[in-house]
Design a protein around this motif. Structure first.
Motif, PDB file in Angstrom:
ATOM      1  N   LEU A 134       0.826  -1.210   0.000  1.00 14.85           N
ATOM      2  CA  LEU A 134       0.000   0.000   0.000  1.00 14.85           C
ATOM      3  C   LEU A 134       0.860   1.260   0.000  1.00 14.85           C
ATOM      4  CD1 LEU A 134      -2.916  -0.913   2.428  1.00 14.85           C
ATOM      5  CD2 LEU A 134      -3.122  -0.365  -0.009  1.00 14.85           C
ATOM      6  N   ARG A 135       1.978   1.221   0.686  1.00 14.05           N
ATOM      7  CA  ARG A 135       2.896   2.370   0.694  1.00 14.05           C
ATOM      8  C   ARG A 135       3.261   2.781  -0.723  1.00 14.05           C
ATOM      9  NH1 ARG A 135       7.637   0.781   1.892  1.00 14.05           N
ATOM     10  NH2 ARG A 135       8.503   2.862   1.710  1.00 14.05           N
ATOM     11  N   ARG A 136       3.511   1.770  -1.560  1.00 14.22           N
ATOM     12  CA  ARG A 136       3.942   2.063  -2.925  1.00 14.22           C
ATOM     13  C   ARG A 136       2.766   2.495  -3.798  1.00 14.22           C
ATOM     14  NH1 ARG A 136       7.085  -3.687  -3.510  1.00 14.22           N
ATOM     15  NH2 ARG A 136       8.583  -3.406  -1.804  1.00 14.22           N
ATOM     16  N   SER A 137       1.673   1.743  -3.719  1.00 17.26           N
ATOM     17  CA  SER A 137       0.559   2.003  -4.631  1.00 17.26           C
ATOM     18  C   SER A 137      -0.177   3.301  -4.308  1.00 17.26           C
ATOM     19  CB  SER A 137      -0.424   0.830  -4.624  1.00 17.26           C
ATOM     20  OG  SER A 137      -0.936   0.603  -3.330  1.00 17.26           O
ATOM     21  N   LEU A 138      -0.137   3.732  -3.039  1.00 13.91           N
ATOM     22  CA  LEU A 138      -0.862   4.947  -2.650  1.00 13.91           C
ATOM     23  C   LEU A 138       0.066   6.138  -2.421  1.00 13.91           C
ATOM     24  CD1 LEU A 138      -3.515   3.461  -0.183  1.00 13.91           C
ATOM     25  CD2 LEU A 138      -3.776   3.994  -2.620  1.00 13.91           C
ATOM     26  N   ARG A 139       1.326   6.003  -2.846  1.00 14.96           N
ATOM     27  CA  ARG A 139       2.264   7.105  -2.674  1.00 14.96           C
ATOM     28  C   ARG A 139       1.750   8.347  -3.416  1.00 14.96           C
ATOM     29  NH1 ARG A 139       6.716   4.690  -4.245  1.00 14.96           N
ATOM     30  NH2 ARG A 139       7.429   4.153  -2.136  1.00 14.96           N
ATOM     31  N   GLY A 140       1.765   9.470  -2.734  1.00 15.32           N
ATOM     32  CA  GLY A 140       1.324  10.719  -3.348  1.00 15.32           C
ATOM     33  C   GLY A 140      -0.161  10.995  -3.223  1.00 15.32           C
ATOM     34  N   THR A 141      -0.923  10.046  -2.668  1.00 15.87           N
ATOM     35  CA  THR A 141      -2.368  10.254  -2.538  1.00 15.87           C
ATOM     36  C   THR A 141      -2.742  10.915  -1.220  1.00 15.87           C
ATOM     37  OG1 THR A 141      -2.766   8.085  -1.511  1.00 15.87           O
ATOM     38  CG2 THR A 141      -2.774   8.187  -3.929  1.00 15.87           C
ATOM     39  N   GLY A 142      -1.799  10.940  -0.268  1.00 12.17           N
ATOM     40  CA  GLY A 142      -2.097  11.485   1.048  1.00 12.17           C
ATOM     41  C   GLY A 142      -2.726  10.486   1.994  1.00 12.17           C
ATOM     42  N   ALA A 143      -2.952   9.270   1.532  1.00 11.36           N
ATOM     43  CA  ALA A 143      -3.580   8.252   2.382  1.00 11.36           C
ATOM     44  C   ALA A 143      -2.703   7.936   3.588  1.00 11.36           C
ATOM     45  CB  ALA A 143      -3.841   6.988   1.577  1.00 11.36           C
ATOM     46  N   ARG A 144      -3.343   7.755   4.734  1.00 10.69           N
ATOM     47  CA  ARG A 144      -2.636   7.374   5.961  1.00 10.69           C
ATOM     48  C   ARG A 144      -2.802   5.874   6.177  1.00 10.69           C
ATOM     49  NH1 ARG A 144      -4.514  10.987  10.861  1.00 10.69           N
ATOM     50  NH2 ARG A 144      -2.935   9.684  11.897  1.00 10.69           N
ATOM     51  N   ILE A 145      -1.702   5.212   6.342  1.00  6.87           N
ATOM     52  CA  ILE A 145      -1.710   3.771   6.617  1.00  6.87           C
ATOM     53  C   ILE A 145      -1.293   3.592   8.069  1.00  6.87           C
ATOM     54  CG2 ILE A 145      -0.825   1.517   5.942  1.00  6.87           C
ATOM     55  CD1 ILE A 145      -0.024   2.839   3.252  1.00  6.87           C
ATOM     56  N   ILE A 146      -2.176   3.012   8.860  1.00  3.89           N
ATOM     57  CA  ILE A 146      -1.946   2.854  10.301  1.00  3.89           C
ATOM     58  C   ILE A 146      -1.964   1.367  10.629  1.00  3.89           C
ATOM     59  CG2 ILE A 146      -2.769   3.451  12.610  1.00  3.89           C
ATOM     60  CD1 ILE A 146      -4.328   5.783  11.232  1.00  3.89           C
TER      61      ILE A 146
ATOM     62  N   ALA B 169      11.326  -1.368   7.937  1.00  4.17           N
ATOM     63  CA  ALA B 169      10.747  -1.991   6.741  1.00  4.17           C
ATOM     64  C   ALA B 169       9.542  -1.237   6.197  1.00  4.17           C
ATOM     65  CB  ALA B 169      10.348  -3.435   7.058  1.00  4.17           C
ATOM     66  N   LEU B 170       8.865  -0.455   7.050  1.00  4.11           N
ATOM     67  CA  LEU B 170       7.641   0.231   6.621  1.00  4.11           C
ATOM     68  C   LEU B 170       7.706   1.725   6.928  1.00  4.11           C
ATOM     69  CD1 LEU B 170       4.967  -2.333   7.930  1.00  4.11           C
ATOM     70  CD2 LEU B 170       5.905  -2.155   5.604  1.00  4.11           C
ATOM     71  N   PRO B 171       8.678   2.433   6.375  1.00  2.00           N
ATOM     72  CA  PRO B 171       8.727   3.887   6.619  1.00  2.00           C
ATOM     73  C   PRO B 171       7.479   4.560   6.065  1.00  2.00           C
ATOM     74  CG  PRO B 171      10.186   3.261   4.804  1.00  2.00           C
ATOM     75  CD  PRO B 171       9.717   1.986   5.429  1.00  2.00           C
ATOM     76  N   GLY B 172       6.952   5.469   6.842  1.00  2.00           N
ATOM     77  CA  GLY B 172       5.737   6.162   6.418  1.00  2.00           C
ATOM     78  C   GLY B 172       4.465   5.522   6.919  1.00  2.00           C
ATOM     79  N   VAL B 173       4.563   4.292   7.415  1.00  2.00           N
ATOM     80  CA  VAL B 173       3.399   3.628   8.004  1.00  2.00           C
ATOM     81  C   VAL B 173       3.379   3.944   9.497  1.00  2.00           C
ATOM     82  CG1 VAL B 173       2.314   1.410   8.534  1.00  2.00           C
ATOM     83  CG2 VAL B 173       3.367   1.779   6.293  1.00  2.00           C
ATOM     84  N   GLU B 174       2.264   4.433   9.990  1.00  2.00           N
ATOM     85  CA  GLU B 174       2.142   4.767  11.405  1.00  2.00           C
ATOM     86  C   GLU B 174       1.909   3.489  12.210  1.00  2.00           C
ATOM     87  OE1 GLU B 174      -0.749   7.940  12.077  1.00  2.00           O
ATOM     88  OE2 GLU B 174      -0.604   8.422   9.936  1.00  2.00           O
ATOM     89  N   LEU B 175       2.656   3.312  13.258  1.00  2.00           N
ATOM     90  CA  LEU B 175       2.510   2.125  14.106  1.00  2.00           C
ATOM     91  C   LEU B 175       1.855   2.498  15.421  1.00  2.00           C
ATOM     92  CD1 LEU B 175       3.032  -0.863  14.790  1.00  2.00           C
ATOM     93  CD2 LEU B 175       5.276  -0.164  15.667  1.00  2.00           C
ATOM     94  N   VAL B 176       0.782   1.808  15.740  1.00  2.00           N
ATOM     95  CA  VAL B 176       0.138   1.940  17.039  1.00  2.00           C
ATOM     96  C   VAL B 176       0.370   0.630  17.774  1.00  2.00           C
ATOM     97  CG1 VAL B 176      -2.045   2.252  18.279  1.00  2.00           C
ATOM     98  CG2 VAL B 176      -1.614   3.516  16.154  1.00  2.00           C
ATOM     99  N   ARG B 177       1.219   0.672  18.795  1.00  2.00           N
ATOM    100  CA  ARG B 177       1.540  -0.548  19.532  1.00  2.00           C
ATOM    101  C   ARG B 177       0.506  -0.793  20.617  1.00  2.00           C
ATOM    102  NH1 ARG B 177       7.451  -1.705  21.520  1.00  2.00           N
ATOM    103  NH2 ARG B 177       6.312  -3.611  22.037  1.00  2.00           N
ATOM    104  N   GLY B 178      -0.227  -1.868  20.461  1.00  2.00           N
ATOM    105  CA  GLY B 178      -1.248  -2.199  21.434  1.00  2.00           C
ATOM    106  C   GLY B 178      -2.079  -3.363  20.955  1.00  2.00           C
ATOM    107  N   ALA B 179      -2.932  -3.856  21.841  1.00  2.00           N
ATOM    108  CA  ALA B 179      -3.825  -4.966  21.522  1.00  2.00           C
ATOM    109  C   ALA B 179      -5.197  -4.436  21.155  1.00  2.00           C
ATOM    110  CB  ALA B 179      -3.932  -5.910  22.714  1.00  2.00           C
ATOM    111  N   VAL B 180      -5.758  -4.959  20.093  1.00  2.00           N
ATOM    112  CA  VAL B 180      -7.106  -4.565  19.688  1.00  2.00           C
ATOM    113  C   VAL B 180      -8.107  -5.272  20.598  1.00  2.00           C
ATOM    114  CG1 VAL B 180      -8.830  -4.664  17.855  1.00  2.00           C
ATOM    115  CG2 VAL B 180      -6.451  -4.134  17.301  1.00  2.00           C
ATOM    116  N   ASP B 181      -8.910  -4.495  21.293  1.00  2.00           N
ATOM    117  CA  ASP B 181      -9.924  -5.048  22.196  1.00  2.00           C
ATOM    118  C   ASP B 181     -11.224  -5.334  21.465  1.00  2.00           C
ATOM    119  OD1 ASP B 181      -8.210  -4.744  24.446  1.00  2.00           O
ATOM    120  OD2 ASP B 181      -8.727  -2.623  24.485  1.00  2.00           O
ATOM    121  N   SER B 182     -11.593  -4.418  20.578  1.00  2.00           N
ATOM    122  CA  SER B 182     -12.864  -4.571  19.869  1.00  2.00           C
ATOM    123  C   SER B 182     -12.848  -3.730  18.602  1.00  2.00           C
ATOM    124  CB  SER B 182     -14.043  -4.160  20.756  1.00  2.00           C
ATOM    125  OG  SER B 182     -13.934  -2.789  21.120  1.00  2.00           O
TER     126      SER B 182
END
Length: 440
Positions: A28-40, A74-87
């Motif tokens: 997604l980083r490559r295909s959406l480059r320049g679109t402004g999309a946020r990848i989290i 490995a994923l520059p530009g991808v925002e990382l949220v460290r945590g467990a998904v509860d729901s």
């Protein structure tokens, strides 16, 4: 703290940093480059784990760091949220996350990629949660290495013969990929320890159990028979159509009534989808979230799923779903990225398709089995193919370099016998290492 979608650039939340989620985010980083999309990306770890090499971590060939790919690198530009998904609230398009300090965060999304992976499949066997250990995390792999070396050292000084036998007996339940590779690597580690400690290697007992009537049925009759012969030639007892009925601190009871004294039990009997699947309240198949051929979740626009947690239709076997393997997860990650991007107007969506590249199974010193592109190989040729495959498949040049050097070191020098104590017994329990099986 709430992060709300404001109608600006699209927000894509990827749940999980395993093979499927990692590959999806990378593409997604490559295909959406320049679109402004946020990848989290939401994950309790800051790395992608290359799980096929965990047996070699347990066997002392590889350092655990070598099989963990740093997401920040490995994923520059991808925002990382460290945590467990509860729901996950599909109607309001939010994901609730709890971090390691119990802080809560709510993430909104325009596209959701659900790839939480799998956990070890457990059964209601007395003592399993307390005394069995899996092989899905670095902590579990390090535990087996340290446990084997520690128990052999303790056995050499134990004055009670029964206790010494228990310390020198290692039981692995599950004769598929991971279990077979694990017992082969632990056998090699024990042989190295025995040679340097002046111990008779036959005094160290390894027992491989499986409820099936074959070892590694996935590789076919011919290669499966070779695997069985190699295991037995190395002094590993293989008991088929046999499993455990009870575990205690010092022994296990088998389904045929045999009681084996042991202090080390590896439970490697396959995987099941992450428990988060059940919380969605959506249709499942074999415990995995049902998806369409394009990996979308029907009835929920903007939601996609893949990897071990998704029941992806297998186009090569009508009416079946793809098995939970790394090979499928990586390819599904690519399809997820393509189709998520297409849903945002970039490119064209396509259904999931794959070509089976074969399998590789490392069986310790000098031997492996493989069938690249359907060509059956065994022995040293398969060993070379297996190691080259892993080096090629690892998605990080730094990790390839480290693993390659470790393989070269393994050819030139004996494997190190070091029990560092980084993973304690409690840290390797299912409830702690994988977050499953905890008692209320």
């Amino acid at each position: 703290m709430a992060n709300e979608s404001t109608g600006g650039p699209p927000r894509i939340v990827v749940v999980g940093s395993g093979f499927a989620g990692f590959e999806c985010a990378r593409r997604l980083r490559r295909s959406l480059r320049g679109t402004g999309a946020r990848i989290i990306m939401v994950s309790p770890n800051d790395y992608m784990l290359y799980t096929p090499l965990l047996p070699e971590v347990a066997g002392g060939i590889l350092d655990a760091r070598f099989v963990t790919i740093a997401l920040s690198d490995a994923l520059p530009g991808v925002e990382l949220v460290r945590g467990a998904v509860d729901s996950i609230d599909l109607d309001n398009r939010t994901v609730h996350v709890t971090d390691c300090e119990a802080g809560a965060e709510v993430l909104s999304w325009d596209r959701l990629v659900f790839t939480p992976g799998s956990v070890t499949r457990l059964f209601d066997i007395p003592g399993l949660l307390d005394h069995g250990r899996g092989l899905k995390t670095p902590a579990e792999a390090l535990y087996f290495r340290d446990q084997l070396l520690t128990q052999l050292e303790m056995a050499s000084r134990d004055t009670d013969p029964r206790d010494a036998r228990a310390r020198r007996t290692f039981v692995v339940v599950g004769a598929s990929y991971a279990g077979t590779e694990l017992i082969a690597q632990l056998r090699a580690l024990a042989d190295s320890a025995a040679a340097r400690q002046g111990l008779d290697p036959t005094a160290v007992r390894f027992v491989l159990l499986d409820a099936a009537d074959k070892v590694m049925p996935e590789v076919g009759e011919k290669l499966g028979a070779q695997v069985l012969d190699v295991l037995r030639s190395r002094g590993i007892e293989v008991r088929l159509e046999t499993t455990l009925t009870e575990l205690t601190e010092n022994s296990v009871t088998l389904s045929d009534g045999t009681v084996l004294p042991t202090r080390t039990v590896a439970w490697v009997t396959g995987v099941t989808a992450n428990p988060l699947v059940d919380s969605l309240g959506l249709p499942t198949e074999k415990g995995r979230l049902k998806v369409a051929a394009d990996l979308s979740v029907e009835g929920h626009p903007g939601v996609f799923a893949g990897g071990d947690a998704a029941a992806v239709p297998d186009p090569r076997h009508q009416g079946s779903i793809t098995p939970p393997t790394a090979q499928h997860a990586v390819r599904q990650g690519r399809t997820l990225a393509r189709n998520v991007a297409a849903s945002l107007g970039v490119g064209e969506a396509k259904p999931y398709a794959h070509r089976d590249m074969g399998l590789v199974v490392d069986l310790g010193p000098g031997f492996a089995v493989a069938n690249p592109l359907g060509i059956p190989l065994s022995g040293l040729p398969a060993k070379m193919v297996t190691r080259l495959y892993h080096l090629f498949a690892m998605p990080s040049p730094v990790n390839r370099w480290a693993v390659g050097l470790a393989y070269l070191t393994d050819l030139l020098f004996p494997r190190p016998l070091v029990s560092i104590g980084l993973a304690t017994e409690s840290q390797a329990q299912f409830a702690v290492s994988q977050g499953i099986g905890a008692r209320n």
